[in-house]
Design a protein around this motif. Structure first.
Motif, short mmCIF file in Angstrom:
data_model
loop_
_atom_site.label_atom_id
_atom_site.label_comp_id
_atom_site.label_asym_id
_atom_site.label_seq_id
_atom_site.Cartn_x
_atom_site.Cartn_y
_atom_site.Cartn_z
N THR A 1 -11.29 1.79 -0.07
CA THR A 1 -12.07 0.82 -0.56
C THR A 1 -12.03 0.48 -1.98
OG1 THR A 1 -13.50 0.88 1.39
CG2 THR A 1 -14.42 -0.54 -0.22
N PRO A 2 -12.13 1.38 -2.84
CA PRO A 2 -12.19 1.11 -4.18
C PRO A 2 -10.87 0.52 -4.86
CG PRO A 2 -12.99 3.33 -3.95
CD PRO A 2 -12.57 2.92 -2.68
N VAL A 3 -9.83 0.82 -3.88
CA VAL A 3 -8.65 0.10 -4.50
C VAL A 3 -8.67 -1.41 -4.17
CG1 VAL A 3 -5.96 -0.06 -4.18
CG2 VAL A 3 -7.05 2.20 -4.45
N VAL B 1 0.86 -1.27 -0.11
CA VAL B 1 0.10 0.08 -0.01
C VAL B 1 0.92 1.36 -0.05
CG1 VAL B 1 -1.72 1.35 1.42
CG2 VAL B 1 -1.75 -1.23 1.39
N THR B 2 0.75 2.11 -1.02
CA THR B 2 1.45 3.37 -1.03
C THR B 2 0.37 4.69 -0.85
OG1 THR B 2 0.75 3.51 -3.43
CG2 THR B 2 2.76 2.27 -2.72
N GLU B 3 1.13 5.72 -0.62
CA GLU B 3 0.30 6.85 -0.57
C GLU B 3 -0.92 7.20 -1.61
OE1 GLU B 3 0.64 9.18 1.61
OE2 GLU B 3 2.46 8.32 2.80
N SER B 4 -0.61 6.72 -2.86
CA SER B 4 -1.63 6.95 -3.89
C SER B 4 -2.81 6.00 -3.69
CB SER B 4 -0.74 6.53 -5.18
OG SER B 4 -0.56 5.28 -5.39
N GLU B 5 -2.90 4.94 -3.06
CA GLU B 5 -3.93 4.13 -2.61
C GLU B 5 -4.79 4.64 -1.50
OE1 GLU B 5 -1.17 1.66 -5.05
OE2 GLU B 5 -0.93 1.86 -3.03
N ILE C 1 -0.72 2.97 5.27
CA ILE C 1 0.34 2.84 4.18
C ILE C 1 1.31 2.13 4.62
CG2 ILE C 1 1.72 4.55 2.81
CD1 ILE C 1 -1.57 4.75 2.73
N GLY C 2 1.95 1.42 3.73
CA GLY C 2 3.24 0.66 3.89
C GLY C 2 3.15 -0.84 4.18
N LEU C 3 1.78 -1.35 4.60
CA LEU C 3 1.71 -2.75 4.64
C LEU C 3 1.47 -3.31 3.32
CD1 LEU C 3 -0.60 -2.96 8.09
CD2 LEU C 3 2.05 -3.17 7.58
N VAL C 4 1.67 -4.67 3.53
CA VAL C 4 1.33 -5.38 2.08
C VAL C 4 0.18 -6.36 2.35
CG1 VAL C 4 2.14 -7.48 0.77
CG2 VAL C 4 3.90 -5.89 1.57
#
Length: 134
Positions: free
Chosen positions: A34-36, A15-19, A74-77
């Motif tokens: 949620t949409p991502v 998960v990045t900032e853009s998501e 942000i940052g977790l897989v």
């Protein structure tokens, strides 16, 4: 076509900032939106079945019934697993789950329909040109 019920497909994303939700119209909520999650769920199902279809075929989503159960910073897989639970002619039904590194974050019932891509794009093209869909 070599699809069969019980097939399982997986994907994983960091998960990045853009998501983040605050980048998708939900201010002050800085976690995976949620949409991502829905996009990733569809992507796993789509990519999983595509190699098993006949040449010239693809799938399109028809139903998504998803529950977003927990936030993901942000940052977790996030790992997504899609299981093909039912095949009814051209209709495919999946049970999809998503987990971050701590817990289950979402679950989904997703349906896709197998289509002839040339016919599908022809129909969409006629619609775009305003010449009807019949």
């Amino acid at each position: 076509m070599s699809l069969h019920e019980g097939m399982t497909f997986e994907g994983a994303w960091k998960v990045t900032e853009s998501e983040a939700a605050d980048r998708h119209g939900n201010p002050f909520v800085h976690v995976l939106t949620t949409p991502v999650v829905v996009e990733w769920m569809e992507e796993v199902a789509t990519a999983g079945v595509q190699p098993h279809l006949l040449e010239g075929q693809g799938t399109v989503g028809s139903i998504v019934k998803m529950m977003h159960l927990a936030p993901t910073p942000i940052g977790l897989v996030v790992k997504v697993t899609a299981t093909l639970t039912q095949i009814d002619e051209r209709h495919l039904v999946f049970r999809i789950e998503a987990f971050d590194e701590v817990e289950k974050i979402a679950e989904c019932r997703h349906e896709r329909v197998i289509v002839d891509l040339a016919r599908f794009h022809n129909k969409a093209g006629r619609k775009a040109r305003g010449t009807g869909t019949s």
